[in-house]
Scaffold this motif. Structure first.
Motif, PDB file in Angstrom:
ATOM      1  N   ILE A 288      22.045  51.322  43.677  1.00 44.52           N
ATOM      2  CA  ILE A 288      21.339  52.074  42.640  1.00 44.52           C
ATOM      3  C   ILE A 288      22.327  52.529  41.570  1.00 44.52           C
ATOM      4  CG2 ILE A 288      19.732  53.949  42.203  1.00 44.52           C
ATOM      5  CD1 ILE A 288      18.793  51.753  44.170  1.00 44.52           C
ATOM      6  N   CYS A 289      22.077  52.092  40.334  1.00 46.20           N
ATOM      7  CA  CYS A 289      22.956  52.446  39.213  1.00 46.20           C
ATOM      8  C   CYS A 289      22.960  53.959  39.012  1.00 46.20           C
ATOM      9  CB  CYS A 289      22.484  51.737  37.946  1.00 46.20           C
ATOM     10  SG  CYS A 289      23.486  52.101  36.474  1.00 46.20           S
ATOM     11  N   CYS A 294      18.468  51.981  37.967  1.00 48.61           N
ATOM     12  CA  CYS A 294      18.102  50.568  38.074  1.00 48.61           C
ATOM     13  C   CYS A 294      18.921  49.908  39.196  1.00 48.61           C
ATOM     14  CB  CYS A 294      18.361  49.840  36.753  1.00 48.61           C
ATOM     15  SG  CYS A 294      17.330  50.403  35.385  1.00 48.61           S
ATOM     16  N   PRO A 295      18.406  48.826  39.800  1.00 49.89           N
ATOM     17  CA  PRO A 295      19.181  48.122  40.818  1.00 49.89           C
ATOM     18  C   PRO A 295      20.243  47.228  40.185  1.00 49.89           C
ATOM     19  CG  PRO A 295      17.046  47.066  40.559  1.00 49.89           C
ATOM     20  CD  PRO A 295      17.020  48.282  39.677  1.00 49.89           C
ATOM     21  N   ALA A 328      26.695  54.694  32.151  1.00 48.71           N
ATOM     22  CA  ALA A 328      26.788  55.380  33.444  1.00 48.71           C
ATOM     23  C   ALA A 328      27.927  56.393  33.415  1.00 48.71           C
ATOM     24  CB  ALA A 328      26.995  54.375  34.571  1.00 48.71           C
ATOM     25  N   ALA A 329      27.713  57.558  34.034  1.00 49.39           N
ATOM     26  CA  ALA A 329      28.686  58.652  33.957  1.00 49.39           C
ATOM     27  C   ALA A 329      29.620  58.720  35.156  1.00 49.39           C
ATOM     28  CB  ALA A 329      27.951  59.990  33.814  1.00 49.39           C
ATOM     29  N   GLY A 356      22.225  57.271  43.103  1.00 49.04           N
ATOM     30  CA  GLY A 356      21.274  57.272  41.995  1.00 49.04           C
ATOM     31  C   GLY A 356      21.788  57.958  40.754  1.00 49.04           C
ATOM     32  N   PRO A 357      20.897  58.248  39.801  1.00 53.25           N
ATOM     33  CA  PRO A 357      21.282  58.838  38.518  1.00 53.25           C
ATOM     34  C   PRO A 357      22.016  60.156  38.693  1.00 53.25           C
ATOM     35  CG  PRO A 357      18.998  58.092  38.453  1.00 53.25           C
ATOM     36  CD  PRO A 357      19.445  57.978  39.871  1.00 53.25           C
TER      37      PRO A 357
END
Length: 363
Positions: A288-289, A294-295, A328-329, A356-357
């Motif tokens: 999971i990004c 997103c995958p 992405a952080a 995840g996020p």
């Protein structure tokens, strides 16, 4: 002889030019298209019969009421109809879908169709159908034209019988008021706040890693993975064994616990922690990004880069899943792995950070 000879055609359409080959064509005049004017207006049945008009009014009102009922049914189905494997319904030849998705689609379709059909039927049977020509201009209209437009709009309101037909007016207002409610209703699934929901997954010490490619169609059986099953440069999608018996919690479990296994030369691994958490060059990362969830699945063997197809966040799997490009952080969470007594890959513990996020409660 060169040049054209000009004469009039036999139908009186204007001068005809004849070229040197004997071919003739009508020469266009200054105004070739006459103004046809507007066709004669024929009144509809609802224009001359109040009984027919009342019948149309009831039909329009019924469609608006149906729209409101279908909208409320959408909210009820969203809450009450289950969305799991046990609720799958087979629609031949389309295939299987959950009862929840089917019910939501039918309710929303009926709500939108009824609203549109009611508006169209209202316009076709009760609103005025007298055609009014109006010249179009490229520049701003004069004050007189603006005043005339306002007068025409007001006349349109009068012609639509908006004030005369309170039943249509009230049912339309009611249906329009109910229509946005599903957007608010589904916000309930945004809570509760992430908290521990994203901090812990199904992975625990000794949890067997299952190869997604070996899982049965019903999702209840699957095979573990041995280190020799993974070659250098290959990518394997995997899940915890607990997902095979998750039941209704399957989707919630998979969205947090899906992983990717990659094998690379141990010399290519830059981080000592990553090397310790892997097994002979095999490393496991969350699928999971960390941007919006997103995958990730696009792996570049030579650079060991993993790309998220949604917004192109790129992670270096040879360096703790570090972000090297994109929005992405933070890095992809790594799952510590080892082998059990039977020689199968298992997890050593859960992820060391939430999957995840990113969210601000991480602390």
């Amino acid at each position: 002889m060169s040049g054209d000879m000009t004469e009039h055609d036999e139908h009186g359409h204007g001068p005809v030019a004849v070229d040197e080959h004997g071919h003739g064509h009508v020469v266009p005049s200054g105004d070739p298209f006459a103004d046809p004017g507007l066709p004669e207006h024929h009144p509809r049945l609802t224009d001359i019969s109040e009984k027919a008009a009342k019948r149309s009014e009831r039909i329009v009102a019924g469609l608006f009421v149906l729209s409101a009922v279908a909208t409320i049914a959408f909210m009820v189905c969203y809450t009450q109809v289950p969305n799991n494997r046990q609720s799958l319904v087979n629609f031949f030849p389309i295939g299987a879908m959950s009862a929840s998705n089917f019910a939501l689609g039918v309710c929303l379709g009926v709500a939108l169709f009824s609203m549109g059909a009611g508006a169209i039927y209202w316009a076709r049977t009760l609103m005025t159908d007298v055609e009014i020509p109006q010249e179009r201009h490229e520049y701003e209209s004069s004050n007189e034209d603006k005043a005339a437009a306002i007068a025409e709009f007001q006349q349109g309101v009068e012609d639509s019988d908006w004030k005369k037909r309170p039943l249509i007016r009230r049912t339309l207002i009611g249906a329009m008021a109910v229509l946005p409610l599903p957007a608010l209703w589904i916000l309930r699934d945004l809570g509760p706040l992430p908290g521990n929901a994203l901090r812990y997954t199904a992975w625990t010490g000794g949890e067997l890693i299952i190869n997604d490619n070996t899982v049965s169609l019903d999702g209840t059986t699957g095979q573990g993975i041995r280190p020799e099953d993974i070659t250098i440069g290959s990518l394997v999608n995997a899940r915890p064994k607990a997902a095979l018996s998750a039941g209704d919690d399957f989707n919630n479990m998979m969205v947090k616990s899906s992983i990717l296994l990659v094998r690379m030369n141990e010399a290519d691994i830059k981080s000592s922690q990553e090397r310790d958490w892997g097994y002979h060059g095999i490393v496991a990362f969350s699928k999971i990004c960390t941007h919006v969830g997103c995958p990730v699945a696009l792996y570049e063997q030579q650079t060991h880069h993993m790309l998220c197809p949604c917004h192109q966040s790129t992670f270096d799997l040879s360096d703790d899943g570090r972000v090297i490009f994109g929005p992405a952080a933070r890095s992809l969470p790594q799952l510590p792995i080892t082998v059990n007594a039977d020689g199968y890959l298992v997890a050593r513990s859960d992820f060391n950070q939430p999957v995840g996020p990113s969210f601000w409660e991480r602390g």
